[in-house]
Design an enzyme around this catalytic site. Sequence first.
Site, PDB file in Angstrom:
ATOM      1  N   GLY A  10       0.692  -1.856  -0.077  1.00  0.00           N
ATOM      2  CA  GLY A  10      -0.033   0.145  -0.360  1.00  0.00           C
ATOM      3  C   GLY A  10       0.565   1.083   0.143  1.00  0.00           C
ATOM      4  O   GLY A  10       2.382   0.923  -0.869  1.00  0.00           O
ATOM      5  N   PHE A  11      -0.263   1.865   0.070  1.00  0.00           N
ATOM      6  CA  PHE A  11       1.151   3.435   0.245  1.00  0.00           C
ATOM      7  C   PHE A  11       1.564   3.801   1.562  1.00  0.00           C
ATOM      8  O   PHE A  11       3.287   3.416   0.711  1.00  0.00           O
ATOM      9  CB  PHE A  11       0.049   4.896   0.083  1.00  0.00           C
ATOM     10  CG  PHE A  11       0.588   5.641   0.851  1.00  0.00           C
ATOM     11  CD1 PHE A  11       1.626   6.984   0.456  1.00  0.00           C
ATOM     12  CD2 PHE A  11      -0.595   6.502   1.872  1.00  0.00           C
ATOM     13  CE1 PHE A  11       1.963   8.070  -0.028  1.00  0.00           C
ATOM     14  CE2 PHE A  11       0.137   7.523   2.193  1.00  0.00           C
ATOM     15  CZ  PHE A  11       1.017   8.447   1.785  1.00  0.00           C
ATOM     16  N   THR A  35      -6.871  -2.290  -2.020  1.00  0.00           N
ATOM     17  CA  THR A  35      -6.714  -1.001  -2.259  1.00  0.00           C
ATOM     18  C   THR A  35      -5.243  -0.268  -3.761  1.00  0.00           C
ATOM     19  O   THR A  35      -4.941   0.460  -2.995  1.00  0.00           O
ATOM     20  CB  THR A  35      -7.178  -0.809  -1.213  1.00  0.00           C
ATOM     21  OG1 THR A  35      -6.155  -0.149   0.092  1.00  0.00           O
ATOM     22  CG2 THR A  35      -8.232  -0.837  -0.385  1.00  0.00           C
ATOM     23  N   LEU A  73      -0.364  -2.702   9.322  1.00  0.00           N
ATOM     24  CA  LEU A  73      -0.928  -1.556   8.280  1.00  0.00           C
ATOM     25  C   LEU A  73      -1.857  -2.820   7.401  1.00  0.00           C
ATOM     26  O   LEU A  73      -2.707  -1.420   6.684  1.00  0.00           O
ATOM     27  CB  LEU A  73       0.500  -1.218   7.492  1.00  0.00           C
ATOM     28  CG  LEU A  73       1.118  -0.433   7.967  1.00  0.00           C
ATOM     29  CD1 LEU A  73       2.631  -0.932   8.742  1.00  0.00           C
ATOM     30  CD2 LEU A  73       2.104   0.767   6.721  1.00  0.00           C
ATOM     31  N   TYR A 145     -14.706   1.483   9.598  1.00  0.00           N
ATOM     32  CA  TYR A 145     -13.148   2.143   9.971  1.00  0.00           C
ATOM     33  C   TYR A 145     -12.981   2.447  11.208  1.00  0.00           C
ATOM     34  O   TYR A 145     -11.843   1.803  11.647  1.00  0.00           O
ATOM     35  CB  TYR A 145     -12.841   2.855   9.038  1.00  0.00           C
ATOM     36  CG  TYR A 145     -11.034   3.038   8.569  1.00  0.00           C
ATOM     37  CD1 TYR A 145     -10.845   2.184   8.747  1.00  0.00           C
ATOM     38  CD2 TYR A 145     -11.013   4.367   9.176  1.00  0.00           C
ATOM     39  CE1 TYR A 145      -9.001   2.696   8.371  1.00  0.00           C
ATOM     40  CE2 TYR A 145      -9.529   4.543   9.542  1.00  0.00           C
ATOM     41  CZ  TYR A 145      -8.529   3.957   8.663  1.00  0.00           C
ATOM     42  OH  TYR A 145      -6.993   4.413   8.927  1.00  0.00           O
ATOM     43  N   LYS A 149     -10.642  -0.547  13.851  1.00  0.00           N
ATOM     44  CA  LYS A 149      -9.191  -0.058  14.146  1.00  0.00           C
ATOM     45  C   LYS A 149      -9.702  -0.183  15.861  1.00  0.00           C
ATOM     46  O   LYS A 149      -8.261  -0.607  17.048  1.00  0.00           O
ATOM     47  CB  LYS A 149      -8.962   1.693  14.223  1.00  0.00           C
ATOM     48  CG  LYS A 149      -8.541   1.283  12.653  1.00  0.00           C
ATOM     49  CD  LYS A 149      -7.257   1.459  12.082  1.00  0.00           C
ATOM     50  CE  LYS A 149      -6.691   0.806  10.801  1.00  0.00           C
ATOM     51  NZ  LYS A 149      -5.637   0.175  10.321  1.00  0.00           N
ATOM     52  N   THR A 175      -1.743  11.066   6.478  1.00  0.00           N
ATOM     53  CA  THR A 175      -0.423  11.705   5.443  1.00  0.00           C
ATOM     54  C   THR A 175       0.152  10.961   4.357  1.00  0.00           C
ATOM     55  O   THR A 175      -1.573  10.695   3.476  1.00  0.00           O
ATOM     56  CB  THR A 175       0.212   9.504   6.036  1.00  0.00           C
ATOM     57  OG1 THR A 175      -0.174  10.153   7.319  1.00  0.00           O
ATOM     58  CG2 THR A 175       1.848   9.859   5.586  1.00  0.00           C
ATOM     59  N   ARG A 186      -8.849  10.918  -0.971  1.00  0.00           N
ATOM     60  CA  ARG A 186      -8.589  11.546   0.186  1.00  0.00           C
ATOM     61  C   ARG A 186      -8.529  12.345  -0.619  1.00  0.00           C
ATOM     62  O   ARG A 186      -8.176  12.993  -2.052  1.00  0.00           O
ATOM     63  CB  ARG A 186      -7.243  10.388   0.798  1.00  0.00           C
ATOM     64  CG  ARG A 186      -7.998   9.560   1.441  1.00  0.00           C
ATOM     65  CD  ARG A 186      -6.454   8.685   1.961  1.00  0.00           C
ATOM     66  NE  ARG A 186      -5.923   8.215   1.597  1.00  0.00           N
ATOM     67  CZ  ARG A 186      -4.870   7.188   1.696  1.00  0.00           C
ATOM     68  NH1 ARG A 186      -4.840   7.326   3.192  1.00  0.00           N
ATOM     69  NH2 ARG A 186      -4.633   6.034   1.223  1.00  0.00           N
TER      70      ARG A 186
HETATM   71  P1  NAD Z   1      -3.874   1.547   2.124  1.00  0.00           P
HETATM   72  O1  NAD Z   1      -4.403   1.044   1.322  1.00  0.00           O
HETATM   73  O2  NAD Z   1      -2.964   2.411   0.992  1.00  0.00           O
HETATM   74  O3  NAD Z   1      -2.817   0.324   1.823  1.00  0.00           O
HETATM   75  C1  NAD Z   1      -2.824  -0.972   2.903  1.00  0.00           C
HETATM   76  C2  NAD Z   1      -2.725  -1.971   2.577  1.00  0.00           C
HETATM   77  O4  NAD Z   1      -3.344  -3.111   2.675  1.00  0.00           O
HETATM   78  C3  NAD Z   1      -3.196  -2.581   0.805  1.00  0.00           C
HETATM   79  O5  NAD Z   1      -2.052  -2.662  -0.455  1.00  0.00           O
HETATM   80  C4  NAD Z   1      -3.925  -2.931   0.966  1.00  0.00           C
HETATM   81  O6  NAD Z   1      -4.220  -3.969  -0.544  1.00  0.00           O
HETATM   82  C5  NAD Z   1      -3.717  -3.750   2.075  1.00  0.00           C
HETATM   83  N1  NAD Z   1      -4.918  -4.774   2.528  1.00  0.00           N
HETATM   84  C6  NAD Z   1      -6.008  -4.317   3.070  1.00  0.00           C
HETATM   85  N2  NAD Z   1      -7.085  -5.300   3.518  1.00  0.00           N
HETATM   86  C7  NAD Z   1      -6.430  -6.596   3.662  1.00  0.00           C
HETATM   87  C8  NAD Z   1      -6.009  -7.789   3.530  1.00  0.00           C
HETATM   88  N3  NAD Z   1      -6.874  -9.038   4.087  1.00  0.00           N
HETATM   89  N4  NAD Z   1      -4.619  -8.815   4.103  1.00  0.00           N
HETATM   90  C9  NAD Z   1      -3.408  -8.190   2.692  1.00  0.00           C
HETATM   91  N5  NAD Z   1      -3.678  -7.129   3.261  1.00  0.00           N
HETATM   92  C10 NAD Z   1      -4.937  -6.378   2.488  1.00  0.00           C
HETATM   93  O7  NAD Z   1      -3.380   2.358   3.137  1.00  0.00           O
HETATM   94  P2  NAD Z   1      -2.861   3.234   3.802  1.00  0.00           P
HETATM   95  O8  NAD Z   1      -2.600   4.837   3.073  1.00  0.00           O
HETATM   96  O9  NAD Z   1      -0.838   3.134   2.608  1.00  0.00           O
HETATM   97  O10 NAD Z   1      -2.777   2.447   5.243  1.00  0.00           O
HETATM   98  C11 NAD Z   1      -1.854   1.861   5.567  1.00  0.00           C
HETATM   99  C12 NAD Z   1      -2.428   1.845   7.212  1.00  0.00           C
HETATM  100  O11 NAD Z   1      -2.244   3.003   8.199  1.00  0.00           O
HETATM  101  C13 NAD Z   1      -3.586   1.214   7.048  1.00  0.00           C
HETATM  102  O12 NAD Z   1      -3.720   0.174   8.313  1.00  0.00           O
HETATM  103  C14 NAD Z   1      -3.933   2.804   8.475  1.00  0.00           C
HETATM  104  O13 NAD Z   1      -5.515   2.583   8.573  1.00  0.00           O
HETATM  105  C15 NAD Z   1      -3.560   3.834   8.014  1.00  0.00           C
HETATM  106  N6  NAD Z   1      -3.642   5.012   8.739  1.00  0.00           N
HETATM  107  C16 NAD Z   1      -2.541   5.406   6.971  1.00  0.00           C
HETATM  108  C17 NAD Z   1      -2.953   6.940   7.886  1.00  0.00           C
HETATM  109  C18 NAD Z   1      -3.064   7.258   5.887  1.00  0.00           C
HETATM  110  O14 NAD Z   1      -3.481   9.449   6.117  1.00  0.00           O
HETATM  111  N7  NAD Z   1      -2.602   7.112   4.662  1.00  0.00           N
HETATM  112  C19 NAD Z   1      -3.791   7.593   8.761  1.00  0.00           C
HETATM  113  C20 NAD Z   1      -4.265   6.649   9.482  1.00  0.00           C
HETATM  114  C21 NAD Z   1      -3.577   5.436   9.583  1.00  0.00           C
END
Ligand code: NAD
Length: 332
Positions: A10-11, A35, A73, A145, A149, A175, A186
């Site tokens: 992911g990101f 995602t 994550l 969500y 969490k 982020t 977003r």
């Molecule tokens: P993202 O959607 O880019 O990455 C999440 C990843 O999890 C994706 O690659 C997705 O394919 C994978 N995933 C989801 N369900 C899965 C499953 N059942 N099995 C295996 N992989 C699975 O999101 P992100 O922005 O990179 O966020 C990463 C983490 O950080 C998340 O847990 C999110 O809740 C947390 N977070 C992010 C932010 C932000 O601003 N980006 C803020 C608060 C918390």
Amino acid sequence: MRAVVTGGAGFIGSHLCERLIHENHDVVCVDNFVTSDPGNVEHLTDDPHFQLMHRDITRGLDVPGPVDALFHLASPASPADYLRLPLATLRVGSAGTWHALDLAAAKGARFLLTSTSESYGDPLVHPQPESYWGNVNPVGPRSVYDEAKRFGEALTMAYRRCRGVDAKVVRIFNTFGPRMRADDGRAIPTFISQALRRVPITVTGDGSQTRSLCYVDDVVDGLLRMLASDHGGPVNLGNPHEVSMLELAQWIGKLARTTSEIALIPRPQDDPERRRPDITKARELLDWEPTTPVEQGLCDTITYFRRQLVSGDFAEGWDRPLSSSPIPQARS
Ligand code: NAD
């Protein structure tokens, strides 16, 4: 160190994998790409210290060999994604977190849950310290969500207390950076892609709602510091630099040198009014604070999206205007 990163494609996960490899660790990236795109970690796949496992962690998580650290994550993270995938979001936050904690317990690995500022819901305390218990609507659309969490946090702390796992929680605030998806809903990728397409930049409500924006490299640094510390948390990771959505749209418009106008569209349900982390704990316990100026981060992100546009890699429909439908688009 041999580290497992769930959601590693992911990101944020892809930046974390990159940093771990750069610091000579072995990385097992586990993802089901629900995602994200494997392209986010394609540049790492030839590295002998990097392993990519295509797995849905809600079905179980088995990683042969030693594991020293587990960064958890995996979860849809953008409102557009979790509103589209409500049950998968609840399942990965509950069963997925359970499997990840079981693996950490079995391997004697340190465990880090990436929780969220959404644990505070629409906060009544500002800025938000970790001691604030939050204001979450438990049955609203965003609850899939927020409550997943919050359950993950409770489970992590229970494993720490009852199973002796060195388990920790961070709460990440908004982020941003390269490798966000243009269509993830977003605010920053939406505003940048609209600005580059020269279509109206859609701000919800009157744009007075605020967010605090942290560049991804700083968050990754915070994750590594938290893992290395003896603290269980929760610890907020975010940038206290607070900006209204209208200001952000104007700022991005200026940096992208766009001709786009700003259009106000209806606000989604339960959209938080204000958000700013109190990062006293991160400063004191981890000696951490963001160091990347928001404007520099925005310029790097705009450059990334511009390159995607030129290389034709941008999300499908790049040449079509983003929806200007009256249906409120959830923003983070
Ligand atoms: P993202 O959607 O880019 O990455 C999440 C990843 O999890 C994706 O690659 C997705 O394919 C994978 N995933 C989801 N369900 C899965 C499953 N059942 N099995 C295996 N992989 C699975 O999101 P992100 O922005 O990179 O966020 C990463 C983490 O950080 C998340 O847990 C999110 O809740 C947390 N977070 C992010 C932010 C932000 O601003 N980006 C803020 C608060 C918390």
